[in-house]
Scaffold this motif. Structure first.
Motif, PDB file in Angstrom:
ATOM      1  N   ILE A   2       0.801  -1.146   0.044  1.00 24.89           N
ATOM      2  CA  ILE A   2       0.045   0.060  -0.005  1.00 24.89           C
ATOM      3  C   ILE A   2       0.770   1.214   0.050  1.00 24.89           C
ATOM      4  O   ILE A   2       0.572   2.327  -0.681  1.00 24.89           O
ATOM      5  CB  ILE A   2      -0.926  -0.148   1.128  1.00 24.89           C
ATOM      6  CG1 ILE A   2      -1.929   1.165   1.176  1.00 24.89           C
ATOM      7  CG2 ILE A   2      -0.387   0.189   2.640  1.00 24.89           C
ATOM      8  CD1 ILE A   2      -3.170   1.108   2.074  1.00 24.89           C
ATOM      9  N   TRP A   3       1.774   1.032   0.697  1.00 22.89           N
ATOM     10  CA  TRP A   3       2.842   2.397   0.907  1.00 22.89           C
ATOM     11  C   TRP A   3       3.381   2.635  -0.807  1.00 22.89           C
ATOM     12  O   TRP A   3       3.551   3.811  -1.047  1.00 22.89           O
ATOM     13  CB  TRP A   3       4.033   2.161   1.634  1.00 22.89           C
ATOM     14  CG  TRP A   3       3.441   2.119   3.088  1.00 22.89           C
ATOM     15  CD1 TRP A   3       3.560   0.989   3.823  1.00 22.89           C
ATOM     16  CD2 TRP A   3       2.870   3.095   3.789  1.00 22.89           C
ATOM     17  NE1 TRP A   3       3.002   1.026   5.218  1.00 22.89           N
ATOM     18  CE2 TRP A   3       2.573   2.432   5.096  1.00 22.89           C
ATOM     19  CE3 TRP A   3       2.447   4.536   3.628  1.00 22.89           C
ATOM     20  CZ2 TRP A   3       2.003   3.111   6.061  1.00 22.89           C
ATOM     21  CZ3 TRP A   3       1.956   5.062   4.506  1.00 22.89           C
ATOM     22  CH2 TRP A   3       1.521   4.419   5.854  1.00 22.89           C
ATOM     23  N   LEU A   4       3.907   1.496  -1.518  1.00 21.56           N
ATOM     24  CA  LEU A   4       4.331   1.902  -3.033  1.00 21.56           C
ATOM     25  C   LEU A   4       3.018   2.306  -3.714  1.00 21.56           C
ATOM     26  O   LEU A   4       3.455   3.165  -4.439  1.00 21.56           O
ATOM     27  CB  LEU A   4       4.698   0.334  -3.353  1.00 21.56           C
ATOM     28  CG  LEU A   4       5.044   0.482  -4.921  1.00 21.56           C
ATOM     29  CD1 LEU A   4       6.516   1.571  -5.167  1.00 21.56           C
ATOM     30  CD2 LEU A   4       5.476  -1.048  -5.369  1.00 21.56           C
ATOM     31  N   SER A   5       1.959   1.950  -3.458  1.00 18.71           N
ATOM     32  CA  SER A   5       0.896   2.428  -4.105  1.00 18.71           C
ATOM     33  C   SER A   5       0.718   3.845  -3.918  1.00 18.71           C
ATOM     34  O   SER A   5       0.349   4.681  -4.750  1.00 18.71           O
ATOM     35  CB  SER A   5      -0.588   1.636  -3.954  1.00 18.71           C
ATOM     36  OG  SER A   5      -0.408   0.245  -4.222  1.00 18.71           O
ATOM     37  N   ILE A   6       0.654   4.109  -2.569  1.00 16.31           N
ATOM     38  CA  ILE A   6       0.383   5.827  -2.199  1.00 16.31           C
ATOM     39  C   ILE A   6       1.654   6.482  -2.730  1.00 16.31           C
ATOM     40  O   ILE A   6       1.497   7.659  -3.167  1.00 16.31           O
ATOM     41  CB  ILE A   6       0.633   5.737  -0.718  1.00 16.31           C
ATOM     42  CG1 ILE A   6      -0.614   5.248   0.003  1.00 16.31           C
ATOM     43  CG2 ILE A   6       0.756   7.209  -0.173  1.00 16.31           C
ATOM     44  CD1 ILE A   6      -0.612   5.101   1.507  1.00 16.31           C
ATOM     45  N   LEU A  12       2.086  10.717  -9.310  1.00 19.19           N
ATOM     46  CA  LEU A  12       1.031  10.913 -10.488  1.00 19.19           C
ATOM     47  C   LEU A  12       0.324  12.331 -10.041  1.00 19.19           C
ATOM     48  O   LEU A  12       0.322  13.032 -11.221  1.00 19.19           O
ATOM     49  CB  LEU A  12       0.157   9.900 -10.643  1.00 19.19           C
ATOM     50  CG  LEU A  12       0.741   8.620 -11.095  1.00 19.19           C
ATOM     51  CD1 LEU A  12      -0.385   7.437 -11.418  1.00 19.19           C
ATOM     52  CD2 LEU A  12       1.234   8.719 -12.531  1.00 19.19           C
ATOM     53  N   ALA A  13      -0.052  12.214  -8.895  1.00 19.87           N
ATOM     54  CA  ALA A  13      -0.773  13.748  -8.474  1.00 19.87           C
ATOM     55  C   ALA A  13      -0.008  14.853  -8.852  1.00 19.87           C
ATOM     56  O   ALA A  13      -0.501  16.003  -9.163  1.00 19.87           O
ATOM     57  CB  ALA A  13      -1.406  13.558  -7.018  1.00 19.87           C
ATOM     58  N   LEU A  14       1.218  14.826  -8.209  1.00 24.43           N
ATOM     59  CA  LEU A  14       2.265  16.122  -8.160  1.00 24.43           C
ATOM     60  C   LEU A  14       2.843  16.361  -9.649  1.00 24.43           C
ATOM     61  O   LEU A  14       3.407  17.517  -9.828  1.00 24.43           O
ATOM     62  CB  LEU A  14       3.132  15.840  -7.118  1.00 24.43           C
ATOM     63  CG  LEU A  14       2.696  15.806  -5.664  1.00 24.43           C
ATOM     64  CD1 LEU A  14       3.931  15.344  -4.850  1.00 24.43           C
ATOM     65  CD2 LEU A  14       1.908  16.884  -5.428  1.00 24.43           C
ATOM     66  N   ALA A  15       2.848  15.459 -10.471  1.00 24.88           N
ATOM     67  CA  ALA A  15       3.375  15.582 -11.873  1.00 24.88           C
ATOM     68  C   ALA A  15       3.018  16.727 -12.257  1.00 24.88           C
ATOM     69  O   ALA A  15       3.745  17.625 -13.218  1.00 24.88           O
ATOM     70  CB  ALA A  15       3.412  14.086 -12.831  1.00 24.88           C
ATOM     71  N   PRO A  16       1.621  17.066 -12.730  1.00 24.13           N
ATOM     72  CA  PRO A  16       1.378  18.075 -13.368  1.00 24.13           C
ATOM     73  C   PRO A  16       1.821  19.612 -12.601  1.00 24.13           C
ATOM     74  O   PRO A  16       2.030  20.457 -13.505  1.00 24.13           O
ATOM     75  CB  PRO A  16      -0.419  18.338 -13.025  1.00 24.13           C
ATOM     76  CG  PRO A  16      -0.531  16.721 -12.998  1.00 24.13           C
ATOM     77  CD  PRO A  16       0.610  16.158 -12.325  1.00 24.13           C
ATOM     78  N   GLY A  95       6.761  18.521  -1.805  1.00 27.30           N
ATOM     79  CA  GLY A  95       6.872  17.261  -1.054  1.00 27.30           C
ATOM     80  C   GLY A  95       6.204  17.109   0.174  1.00 27.30           C
ATOM     81  O   GLY A  95       5.757  16.008   0.859  1.00 27.30           O
ATOM     82  N   LEU A  96       5.481  18.164   0.697  1.00 32.06           N
ATOM     83  CA  LEU A  96       4.609  18.085   2.035  1.00 32.06           C
ATOM     84  C   LEU A  96       3.346  17.658   1.561  1.00 32.06           C
ATOM     85  O   LEU A  96       2.631  17.131   2.832  1.00 32.06           O
ATOM     86  CB  LEU A  96       4.591  19.323   2.749  1.00 32.06           C
ATOM     87  CG  LEU A  96       5.974  19.974   3.620  1.00 32.06           C
ATOM     88  CD1 LEU A  96       6.028  21.234   4.109  1.00 32.06           C
ATOM     89  CD2 LEU A  96       6.472  18.979   4.480  1.00 32.06           C
ATOM     90  N   ILE A  97       2.929  17.788   0.641  1.00 33.38           N
ATOM     91  CA  ILE A  97       1.463  17.437   0.329  1.00 33.38           C
ATOM     92  C   ILE A  97       1.101  16.002   0.419  1.00 33.38           C
ATOM     93  O   ILE A  97       0.117  15.656   1.076  1.00 33.38           O
ATOM     94  CB  ILE A  97       1.162  18.113  -1.128  1.00 33.38           C
ATOM     95  CG1 ILE A  97       1.106  19.761  -1.221  1.00 33.38           C
ATOM     96  CG2 ILE A  97      -0.273  17.437  -1.505  1.00 33.38           C
ATOM     97  CD1 ILE A  97       1.039  20.230  -2.657  1.00 33.38           C
ATOM     98  N   PRO A  98       1.945  14.998   0.086  1.00 30.93           N
ATOM     99  CA  PRO A  98       1.504  13.725   0.134  1.00 30.93           C
ATOM    100  C   PRO A  98       2.005  13.223   1.694  1.00 30.93           C
ATOM    101  O   PRO A  98       1.076  12.574   1.841  1.00 30.93           O
ATOM    102  CB  PRO A  98       2.499  12.943  -0.936  1.00 30.93           C
ATOM    103  CG  PRO A  98       3.735  13.981  -1.198  1.00 30.93           C
ATOM    104  CD  PRO A  98       2.947  15.281  -1.185  1.00 30.93           C
ATOM    105  N   LEU A  99       2.947  14.052   2.328  1.00 31.40           N
ATOM    106  CA  LEU A  99       3.177  13.680   3.876  1.00 31.40           C
ATOM    107  C   LEU A  99       1.903  14.027   4.372  1.00 31.40           C
ATOM    108  O   LEU A  99       1.259  13.267   5.359  1.00 31.40           O
ATOM    109  CB  LEU A  99       4.511  14.289   4.346  1.00 31.40           C
ATOM    110  CG  LEU A  99       5.781  13.907   3.646  1.00 31.40           C
ATOM    111  CD1 LEU A  99       6.752  14.640   4.131  1.00 31.40           C
ATOM    112  CD2 LEU A  99       5.922  12.409   3.752  1.00 31.40           C
ATOM    113  N   VAL A 100       1.450  15.162   4.201  1.00 32.19           N
ATOM    114  CA  VAL A 100       0.196  15.574   4.941  1.00 32.19           C
ATOM    115  C   VAL A 100      -0.986  14.761   4.648  1.00 32.19           C
ATOM    116  O   VAL A 100      -1.911  14.403   5.522  1.00 32.19           O
ATOM    117  CB  VAL A 100      -0.132  17.101   4.621  1.00 32.19           C
ATOM    118  CG1 VAL A 100      -1.569  17.523   5.201  1.00 32.19           C
ATOM    119  CG2 VAL A 100       0.933  17.909   5.144  1.00 32.19           C
TER     120      VAL A 100
END
Length: 243
Positions: A2-6, A12-16, A95-100
């Protein structure tokens, strides 16, 4: 897993946002490098002009000072006003976005909980529906065999109507509650029957409107469902006046 999926979903979400930022940072770096190279070439040119006597030493010093000023500006000032925010800060924010997001997930989520595929859940739901159908069919058969004066008959129809309403089978629920009303009138059951007929047909039918009116006439003043019944009556009267 699941962590790999996250992690992959985060990329993918931050790429744009990350790709244009990286391109802009590289463009600014290239623009500044080109400006610095140009000014260095100008310094070499005025030194050569001084050496061959094309310009005086005073003019050389003035030109050299101006070029050095331009070098300092090109090396320290942002190329555009939009570059006033440091790109490094933007990268940190990205970088903080996925951590939050992961932190918010962990407040209620359980990463170790295995996934529940839709297929088995649909099968389980179908089995439960089949089981409920069997139970309700037996209840209907039992009620059909009870004599009209049996005290359990009315209670059985009330239970049948409640079970059908919980499955959103509103037409069947209305039919069951109507049987209970035929045995003994109750204003709350009449209001429930009217509501079930309304939901089954998508509008307040004349039969439902009559049930709501009869229920209000016999209901106590403090009945909690009076407001809902009055709203249905107003809706039914509006539908009749505006067919």
């Amino acid at each position: 897993m699941i962590w790999l999926s996250i992690a992959l979903l985060s990329l993918l979400a931050l790429a744009p946002a990350a790709i244009p930022l990286w391109r802009r940072t590289r463009q600014v770096r290239d623009e500044r490098s080109a400006a610095l190279a140009l000014h260095e070439a100008q310094l070499s040119e005025i030194d050569r002009d001084l050496a061959i006597g094309l310009i005086a030493p005073a003019e050389h010093d003035i030109a050299r000072l101006e070029i050095q000023r331009r070098i300092l500006v090109a090396d320290t000032a942002p190329a555009e006003a939009a570059d006033a925010i440091s790109p490094s800060l933007v990268w940190v924010a990205l970088g903080l976005i996925p951590l939050v997001a992961v932190g918010l997930y962990l407040t209620n989520g359980v990463p170790s909980l295995p996934a529940q595929p839709l297929g088995p859940r649909l099968v389980a739901q179908h089995e439960q529906n089949t089981k409920n159908d069997t139970i309700l069919n037996k209840l209907k058969q039992t009620l059909a065999q009870l004599p009209a004066d049996d005290p359990n008959l009315r209670q059985g129809y009330l239970l049948l109507g409640q079970a059908e309403a919980s499955r959103e089978h509103y037409a069947e629920a209305a039919a069951a509650w109507q049987h209970a009303l035929d045995l003994s009138f109750d204003p709350e059951i009449a209001a429930r029957t009217g509501e079930a007929l309304t939901r089954a047909n998508g509008h307040v039918t004349p039969e439902a409107l009559a049930l709501f009116r009869k229920a209000l006439d016999a209901a106590p003043k403090d009945a909690p469902w009076r407001g809902a019944a009055q709203a249905r009556i107003a809706q039914g009267e509006h539908d009749q006046d505006n067919p």
